[in-house]
Scaffold this motif. Structure first.
Motif, PDB file in Angstrom:
ATOM      1  N   ASP A  11      -5.501  -9.918  12.397  1.00  0.00           N
ATOM      2  CA  ASP A  11      -5.291 -10.194  13.827  1.00  0.00           C
ATOM      3  C   ASP A  11      -4.730 -11.614  13.971  1.00  0.00           C
ATOM      4  O   ASP A  11      -3.644 -11.886  13.510  1.00  0.00           O
ATOM      5  CB  ASP A  11      -6.589  -9.996  14.611  1.00  0.00           C
ATOM      6  N   ASP A  12      -5.478 -12.538  14.577  1.00  0.00           N
ATOM      7  CA  ASP A  12      -5.008 -13.918  14.746  1.00  0.00           C
ATOM      8  C   ASP A  12      -5.685 -14.879  13.780  1.00  0.00           C
ATOM      9  O   ASP A  12      -5.601 -16.107  13.946  1.00  0.00           O
ATOM     10  CB  ASP A  12      -5.277 -14.382  16.192  1.00  0.00           C
ATOM     11  N   LEU A  13      -6.396 -14.385  12.776  1.00  0.00           N
ATOM     12  CA  LEU A  13      -7.174 -15.208  11.862  1.00  0.00           C
ATOM     13  C   LEU A  13      -6.494 -15.218  10.494  1.00  0.00           C
ATOM     14  O   LEU A  13      -6.168 -14.180   9.951  1.00  0.00           O
ATOM     15  CB  LEU A  13      -8.604 -14.658  11.729  1.00  0.00           C
ATOM     16  N   GLU A  14      -6.260 -16.430   9.968  1.00  0.00           N
ATOM     17  CA  GLU A  14      -5.690 -16.581   8.640  1.00  0.00           C
ATOM     18  C   GLU A  14      -6.823 -16.704   7.613  1.00  0.00           C
ATOM     19  O   GLU A  14      -7.745 -17.517   7.796  1.00  0.00           O
ATOM     20  CB  GLU A  14      -4.827 -17.843   8.575  1.00  0.00           C
ATOM     21  N   VAL A  15      -6.779 -15.879   6.562  1.00  0.00           N
ATOM     22  CA  VAL A  15      -7.768 -15.956   5.498  1.00  0.00           C
ATOM     23  C   VAL A  15      -7.030 -16.102   4.176  1.00  0.00           C
ATOM     24  O   VAL A  15      -5.851 -15.751   4.058  1.00  0.00           O
ATOM     25  CB  VAL A  15      -8.667 -14.702   5.473  1.00  0.00           C
ATOM     26  N   THR A  16      -7.747 -16.645   3.199  1.00  0.00           N
ATOM     27  CA  THR A  16      -7.185 -16.828   1.867  1.00  0.00           C
ATOM     28  C   THR A  16      -7.945 -15.925   0.895  1.00  0.00           C
ATOM     29  O   THR A  16      -9.174 -16.020   0.782  1.00  0.00           O
ATOM     30  CB  THR A  16      -7.301 -18.291   1.426  1.00  0.00           C
ATOM     31  N   LEU A  17      -7.205 -15.055   0.234  1.00  0.00           N
ATOM     32  CA  LEU A  17      -7.807 -14.115  -0.702  1.00  0.00           C
ATOM     33  C   LEU A  17      -7.595 -14.610  -2.130  1.00  0.00           C
ATOM     34  O   LEU A  17      -6.568 -15.230  -2.456  1.00  0.00           O
ATOM     35  CB  LEU A  17      -7.173 -12.723  -0.547  1.00  0.00           C
ATOM     36  N   ALA A  18      -8.589 -14.343  -2.986  1.00  0.00           N
ATOM     37  CA  ALA A  18      -8.527 -14.806  -4.372  1.00  0.00           C
ATOM     38  C   ALA A  18      -7.877 -13.792  -5.307  1.00  0.00           C
ATOM     39  O   ALA A  18      -7.706 -14.054  -6.478  1.00  0.00           O
ATOM     40  CB  ALA A  18      -9.949 -15.123  -4.868  1.00  0.00           C
ATOM     41  N   GLY A  19      -7.530 -12.623  -4.791  1.00  0.00           N
ATOM     42  CA  GLY A  19      -6.994 -11.585  -5.667  1.00  0.00           C
ATOM     43  C   GLY A  19      -8.124 -10.864  -6.382  1.00  0.00           C
ATOM     44  O   GLY A  19      -9.309 -11.169  -6.219  1.00  0.00           O
ATOM     45  N   THR A  20      -7.758  -9.886  -7.158  1.00  0.00           N
ATOM     46  CA  THR A  20      -8.774  -9.108  -7.865  1.00  0.00           C
ATOM     47  C   THR A  20      -8.317  -8.846  -9.290  1.00  0.00           C
ATOM     48  O   THR A  20      -7.129  -8.688  -9.559  1.00  0.00           O
ATOM     49  CB  THR A  20      -9.049  -7.777  -7.157  1.00  0.00           C
ATOM     50  N   ARG A  21      -9.296  -8.811 -10.223  1.00  0.00           N
ATOM     51  CA  ARG A  21      -9.024  -8.472 -11.615  1.00  0.00           C
ATOM     52  C   ARG A  21      -9.637  -7.145 -11.994  1.00  0.00           C
ATOM     53  O   ARG A  21      -9.530  -6.731 -13.146  1.00  0.00           O
ATOM     54  CB  ARG A  21      -9.569  -9.573 -12.529  1.00  0.00           C
ATOM     55  N   ASP A  22     -10.305  -6.514 -11.016  1.00  0.00           N
ATOM     56  CA  ASP A  22     -10.953  -5.229 -11.283  1.00  0.00           C
ATOM     57  C   ASP A  22      -9.858  -4.176 -11.500  1.00  0.00           C
ATOM     58  O   ASP A  22      -9.023  -3.935 -10.609  1.00  0.00           O
ATOM     59  CB  ASP A  22     -11.841  -4.845 -10.099  1.00  0.00           C
ATOM     60  N   PRO A  23      -9.798  -3.518 -12.679  1.00  0.00           N
ATOM     61  CA  PRO A  23      -8.714  -2.540 -12.930  1.00  0.00           C
ATOM     62  C   PRO A  23      -8.700  -1.407 -11.909  1.00  0.00           C
ATOM     63  O   PRO A  23      -7.629  -0.966 -11.484  1.00  0.00           O
ATOM     64  CB  PRO A  23      -9.020  -2.036 -14.346  1.00  0.00           C
ATOM     65  N   GLU A  24      -9.871  -0.921 -11.528  1.00  0.00           N
ATOM     66  CA  GLU A  24      -9.908   0.203 -10.582  1.00  0.00           C
ATOM     67  C   GLU A  24      -9.393  -0.216  -9.213  1.00  0.00           C
ATOM     68  O   GLU A  24      -8.614   0.504  -8.574  1.00  0.00           O
ATOM     69  CB  GLU A  24     -11.338   0.739 -10.475  1.00  0.00           C
ATOM     70  N   VAL A  25      -9.801  -1.412  -8.766  1.00  0.00           N
ATOM     71  CA  VAL A  25      -9.329  -1.892  -7.461  1.00  0.00           C
ATOM     72  C   VAL A  25      -7.822  -2.129  -7.504  1.00  0.00           C
ATOM     73  O   VAL A  25      -7.083  -1.796  -6.569  1.00  0.00           O
ATOM     74  CB  VAL A  25     -10.091  -3.172  -7.066  1.00  0.00           C
ATOM     75  N   ARG A  26      -7.338  -2.731  -8.605  1.00  0.00           N
ATOM     76  CA  ARG A  26      -5.892  -2.961  -8.718  1.00  0.00           C
ATOM     77  C   ARG A  26      -5.118  -1.633  -8.750  1.00  0.00           C
ATOM     78  O   ARG A  26      -4.038  -1.510  -8.180  1.00  0.00           O
ATOM     79  CB  ARG A  26      -5.586  -3.769  -9.985  1.00  0.00           C
ATOM     80  N   ALA A  27      -5.698  -0.640  -9.430  1.00  0.00           N
ATOM     81  CA  ALA A  27      -5.039   0.677  -9.449  1.00  0.00           C
ATOM     82  C   ALA A  27      -4.978   1.274  -8.037  1.00  0.00           C
ATOM     83  O   ALA A  27      -3.962   1.852  -7.625  1.00  0.00           O
ATOM     84  CB  ALA A  27      -5.787   1.615 -10.395  1.00  0.00           C
TER      85      ALA A  27
ATOM     86  N   VAL B  96      -0.013  -8.517   2.933  1.00  0.00           N
ATOM     87  CA  VAL B  96      -1.469  -8.445   2.778  1.00  0.00           C
ATOM     88  C   VAL B  96      -1.828  -7.742   1.473  1.00  0.00           C
ATOM     89  O   VAL B  96      -2.744  -8.149   0.753  1.00  0.00           O
ATOM     90  CB  VAL B  96      -2.090  -7.734   3.996  1.00  0.00           C
ATOM     91  N   ASN B  97      -1.100  -6.663   1.143  1.00  0.00           N
ATOM     92  CA  ASN B  97      -1.395  -5.936  -0.103  1.00  0.00           C
ATOM     93  C   ASN B  97      -1.142  -6.830  -1.322  1.00  0.00           C
ATOM     94  O   ASN B  97      -1.893  -6.818  -2.291  1.00  0.00           O
ATOM     95  CB  ASN B  97      -0.530  -4.686  -0.178  1.00  0.00           C
ATOM     96  N   ALA B  98      -0.061  -7.646  -1.273  1.00  0.00           N
ATOM     97  CA  ALA B  98       0.212  -8.576  -2.378  1.00  0.00           C
ATOM     98  C   ALA B  98      -0.886  -9.633  -2.480  1.00  0.00           C
ATOM     99  O   ALA B  98      -1.292 -10.019  -3.579  1.00  0.00           O
ATOM    100  CB  ALA B  98       1.577  -9.226  -2.179  1.00  0.00           C
ATOM    101  N   ALA B  99      -1.369 -10.109  -1.319  1.00  0.00           N
ATOM    102  CA  ALA B  99      -2.441 -11.102  -1.344  1.00  0.00           C
ATOM    103  C   ALA B  99      -3.719 -10.516  -1.929  1.00  0.00           C
ATOM    104  O   ALA B  99      -4.447 -11.178  -2.668  1.00  0.00           O
ATOM    105  CB  ALA B  99      -2.692 -11.623   0.067  1.00  0.00           C
ATOM    106  N   MET B 100      -4.024  -9.247  -1.606  1.00  0.00           N
ATOM    107  CA  MET B 100      -5.212  -8.618  -2.164  1.00  0.00           C
ATOM    108  C   MET B 100      -5.085  -8.414  -3.681  1.00  0.00           C
ATOM    109  O   MET B 100      -6.065  -8.473  -4.412  1.00  0.00           O
ATOM    110  CB  MET B 100      -5.472  -7.272  -1.483  1.00  0.00           C
TER     111      MET B 100
END
Length: 570
Positions: free
Chosen positions: A113-129, A100-104
């Motif tokens: 839980d039982d729900l599959e979601v697709t994450l787009a990733g992030t380019r925000d430097p603060e969020v990535r940090a 999940v952390n890699a997907a974020m």
């Protein structure tokens, strides 16, 4: 008419092009408003997914912590099924957290839980940090989890490894909470910005339309002179700002110079304090070394007094028996015999031939001689025992003096001689218990080692073996001391007995502080031996095949030959 209309048409066309451009700009702004609406919807969905994933990550960490506690409980209660089940849960949660952390970070699928979601990733430097910091904390928590399970302390209270794991888990949960808050704040700011754009674009388009009509109606409202005047005022203001900036730079340079001077003085003061503190630490280290030596001498003195006391008990017994035999010595018969001979010294021949007492006197003297000879032999044996006990006390005192006169904690030491000293100090107690001593000593060079700590360990192991042999009959009690060199870098000393032995579940606890299998024991000896072994750069371990099958204590030490031994070997 046609010639006058041509300049007007040209002028109209020159005014039309700005109007058309403003109209097209207004249309573009309306399109941007529609794009902002779609971006708001997409941002809301994406932010909800990211916030939900971050909240789910917190739940995963809490489940990880609970699974670790249950695993520790499984270790403490030897419930291996619970331990294996919780370890499987820990592994599954760790993989889920990492995915999940890699997907974020870089995008991809994630399960909530039982729900599959697709994450787009992030380019925000603060969020990535923050995500990178969360991943590092998760790695630290997983390592702390492994240390907790490898630790010999399985208590849920007063467990430093578990306290460290709990602190790191709390930091990870707090970091996830901060990440969720950051995502919510960024999503809210983005929605506010996009909403402002959505609201501002139509207004801007309307104002732009009005401006286009105003441009057409009034053409140029600001004359060239006014713009020139404004430019002059701007240049004057710029010069004033430049002068003010130069003044501020000069003031700031002066402040930095003063701060640099103050920092230099502070650095000099700090160096002086560091030197003083270093000297204090050296003095404290010297005192610690002296205290360690005093503690070792106290331990040796205690063992010496104990063994001298044992020999003195035997010495008292032998002297008491000798006194009783001397008191019962038949000297009165010799006095009576001398008086009888004195009485008949004038007619000794007639006394020995005609008197019944005289005729019985030679056999009596013969029996008395045999009796006195036997008494003398027994008293000579008692005197030899007394001499042997006194010699034993002298040998123990000499060994104590040898270690008391040693001036260095680390010195060239012969393991064979050191073991003989330990056996000599404990000889009285071992002999009193009827213990047969065996030696298996391989030839070894003299080693550089703290022989006081090593002697303390040997005395404690021999004492423990002596008590363990109480369960055996006196003729079957055997104690073996073995020295060998399994590798070039290691020396091994083993104390082996055939006494009461230990159950397998007691072996991991035997070196813990306060643990003992004897009713009168205090549980400090083996614990202090393990600490002393680590201080010598080695390790102390125990092995037993089970109750009644004896025990083997193994002391592994680094092999550091003395300089003379190394030169001789070369």
């Amino acid at each position: 008419m046609s010639t006058r209309g041509t300049p007007k048409a040209a002028h109209a066309r020159r005014l039309l092009w700005p109007l058309v451009g403003m109209f097209l700009l207004s249309v573009a702004l309306q399109g941007a408003s529609l794009v902002a609406v779609r971006e708001i919807d997409t941002s809301v969905i994406r932010s909800r997914q990211e916030i939900a994933v971050a909240s789910d990550q917190r739940a995963v960490v809490e489940q990880f912590v609970n699974a670790t506690y249950l695993a520790v409980v499984g270790l403490a209660t030897s419930d291996w099924e619970l331990l294996l089940a919780e370890q499987a849960v820990v592994q599954r949660l760790a993989e889920r957290f990492a995915a999940v952390n890699a997907a974020m970070l870089d995008g991809g699928g994630a399960r909530i839980d039982d729900l599959e979601v697709t994450l787009a990733g992030t380019r925000d430097p603060e969020v990535r940090a923050r995500l990178t910091a969360v991943q590092q904390l998760r790695t630290a928590v997983h390592a702390a989890h492994a240390r907790v399970l490898r630790s010999e302390n399985w208590s849920l209270k007063h467990n430093p490894h578990l306290e460290q794991f709990r602190a790191l888990s709390g930091q990870l949960i707090e970091a996830l909470g901060e990440l969720s808050t950051l995502l919510q704040r960024r999503a809210l700011a983005q929605r506010v910005w996009l909403g402002g754009v959505q609201r501002a674009v139509p207004v801007g388009a309307f104002l732009l339309t009005l401006a286009s009509f105003a441009f057409v109606l009034v053409r140029l409202l600001l004359p060239f002179a006014a713009s020139t005047e404004e430019l002059s005022r701007s240049e004057a203001a710029l010069r004033e700002a430049r002068d003010a900036l130069e003044q501020r730079v000069a003031e700031r340079t002066q402040e930095l110079a003063e701060a640099n001077e103050a920092l230099r003085h502070a650095h000099d003061d700090l160096e002086l304090r560091v030197k003083e503190r270093t000297e204090e630490l050296r003095e404290a280290q010297r005192r610690a070394v002296a205290l360690a030596r005093q503690a070792g001498m106290a331990e040796l003195a205690s063992n010496m007094l104990h063994n001298v006391g044992n020999v003195l008990n035997s010495l008292k017994t032998s002297s008491t028996l000798l006194g009783e035999r001397l008191q019962a010595f038949r000297v009165e018969s010799l006095v009576k015999l001398a008086g009888l001979l004195k009485e008949h010294e004038a007619d000794l021949a007639a006394f020995f031939t005609r008197d019944d007492r005289g005729r019985r006197l030679p056999p009596y003297l013969e029996k008395l001689g045999h009796h006195l000879s036997a008494e003398r032999t027994e008293m000579q044996g008692m005197a030899a025992d007394l001499q042997r006990h006194v010699e034993h006390i002298r040998a123990i005192v000499e060994v104590q003096q040898t270690y008391a006169l040693s001036s260095s904690l680390v010195e060239a030491t012969s393991l064979e001689e050191l073991i003989e000293d330990a056996l000599r100090i404990s000889a009285a107690a071992l002999g009193r218990h009827g213990i047969r001593i065996e030696r298996e000593v391989a030839p070894l060079p003299r080693l550089l080692i703290d022989k006081h700590k090593l002697l303390q360990i040997l005395l404690n192991l021999i004492s423990n073996a002596k008590y363990a042999l109480d369960s055996k009959p006196p003729g079957e009690r055997r104690l073996c001391v073995r020295i060998d060199r399994p590798t070039q870098e290691q020396v091994r000393v083993q104390v082996i007995d055939n006494g009461m032995g230990m159950a397998a579940e007691l072996l991991p606890k035997i070196f813990q502080h306060g643990f003992t299998t004897r009713k009168e024991g205090h549980g400090f000896g083996l614990h202090s031996c393990a600490i002393a072994a680590r201080a010598l750069g080695g390790s102390l371990s125990a092995h037993s095949e089970g109750p009644g099958l004896g025990a083997t204590f193994t002391l592994d030490l680094p092999c550091q030959p003395a300089v003379s031994e190394r030169i001789g070997a070369t």
